[in-house]
Write a protein that holds these residues in place. Structure first.
Motif, PDB file in Angstrom:
ATOM      1  N   MET A  44       0.832  -1.205   0.000  1.00  0.00           N
ATOM      2  CA  MET A  44       0.000   0.000   0.000  1.00  0.00           C
ATOM      3  C   MET A  44       0.867   1.255   0.000  1.00  0.00           C
ATOM      4  N   LYS A  45       1.963   1.204   0.743  1.00  0.00           N
ATOM      5  CA  LYS A  45       2.914   2.316   0.738  1.00  0.00           C
ATOM      6  C   LYS A  45       3.485   2.517  -0.661  1.00  0.00           C
ATOM      7  N   MET A  46       3.856   1.437  -1.342  1.00  0.00           N
ATOM      8  CA  MET A  46       4.414   1.518  -2.686  1.00  0.00           C
ATOM      9  C   MET A  46       3.402   2.054  -3.690  1.00  0.00           C
ATOM     10  N   GLN A  47       2.126   1.885  -3.391  1.00  0.00           N
ATOM     11  CA  GLN A  47       1.077   2.388  -4.281  1.00  0.00           C
ATOM     12  C   GLN A  47       0.737   3.846  -4.010  1.00  0.00           C
ATOM     13  N   GLY A  48       1.394   4.446  -3.027  1.00  0.00           N
ATOM     14  CA  GLY A  48       1.221   5.871  -2.780  1.00  0.00           C
ATOM     15  C   GLY A  48       0.328   6.246  -1.617  1.00  0.00           C
ATOM     16  N   TYR A  49      -0.172   5.263  -0.901  1.00  0.00           N
ATOM     17  CA  TYR A  49      -0.998   5.585   0.261  1.00  0.00           C
ATOM     18  C   TYR A  49      -0.128   6.193   1.366  1.00  0.00           C
TER      19      TYR A  49
END
Length: 283
Positions: A251-256
């Motif tokens: 989720m962090k890698m997806q920009g969240y």
């Protein structure tokens, strides 16, 4: 309490230490329900502190309330206490374990015990009806939590056999959810599996059988973690921790930057594992 050994969360273990201290302060021969109540109210739990603040619970007033005459010849030993417990207290603890098992959990927490204390009728003289209702509604239930991913970095993973779900896993995963969790999350998992790129991780044992899963964004709302579940026989092996962090990292890698854990049951697990914070009750 039952045949299998019951584990305690750290906050519940602290509540027991505080209950024993209260018992000694009152020069009682055994741990009474009111001692357990004070212990649960004084341990370091955000949801209980919040309930105390908003409902006006006064722990010192409870402490100074005269305890009704007790029958002291009905004491019993208990695995988690260093002092005898009254039969009333033992009954409360049995009921609390029942709530724990009903939620398919393996750690007894202060929410289970508070619910049992309130429903038992043994603390009628110490809390108002409104205070009991507030505790039941906000301190003994699942709560939404938030994780700030701004400074997040993936922690050391504790279990190795974790991977993204594949089309060939779909039927087995659905069967696992239905068998282990009475189908509670079946529809959510089906929604997630129907996506072009399912955001679901699974944990497998050495033979390749599914023993856990975690998902995020399985519904229409984005930035939501869950559901997650691990087979009862494989709890406390770091599987849930690893599944959680696999999802958080992705989720962090997806920009969240911030994500929601909806209806988190084991609140203390998420607080300790990911620095998640309970979303306060709106006033």
């Amino acid at each position: 309490m039952r045949n299998r050994k019951v584990k305690l969360t750290k906050q519940m273990a602290n509540a027991i230490v505080l209950a024993e201290a209260e018992c000694l302060r009152r020069n009682s021969q055994s741990i009474l329900p009111v001692h357990l109540l004070i212990g649960c109210l004084e341990q370091d739990s955000f949801t209980v502190k919040e309930a105390i603040h908003h409902s006006g619970i006064n722990v010192n007033a409870i402490r100074n309330t005269e305890t009704p005459a007790e029958v002291q010849n009905s004491d019993s030993s208990h695995e988690h206490f260093n002092m005898p417990v009254s039969l009333d207290t033992k009954q409360v603890l049995e009921e609390a374990v029942g709530y724990m098992e009903g939620y398919n959990q393996i750690f007894l927490n202060e929410g289970h015990v508070l619910r049992a204390l309130i429903n038992s009728g043994y603390i009628e003289d110490y809390l108002t009806l409104e205070q009991k209702q507030y505790l039941l509604s906000n301190a003994t239930v699942s709560r939404d939590m938030m994780v700030d991913l701004t400074e997040y970095s993936c922690s050391e993973l504790k279990y190795q056999n974790i991977r993204k779900v594949r089309p060939a896993d779909s039927e087995k995963l659905i069967q696992f959810v239905e068998n282990e969790f009475s189908g509670r999350w079946t529809e959510s998992i089906k929604l997630g599996l129907n996506k072009t790129k399912p955001s679901i991780f699974i944990a497998t044992d050495p033979a390749g059988a599914i023993i856990g899963f975690a998902a995020y964004d399985v519904g229409n709302q984005e930035g939501c973690f869950g559901p997650m579940g691990v087979a009862m026989s494989n709890r406390s092996e770091g599987i849930g921790y690893t599944l959680l962090h696999q999802c958080l990292y992705e989720m962090k890698m997806q920009g969240y930057t911030k994500i929601i854990i909806g209806g988190a049951g084991p609140i203390e697990f998420y607080e300790r594992s990911s620095s998640a914070k309970v979303i306060p009750v709106s006033q």
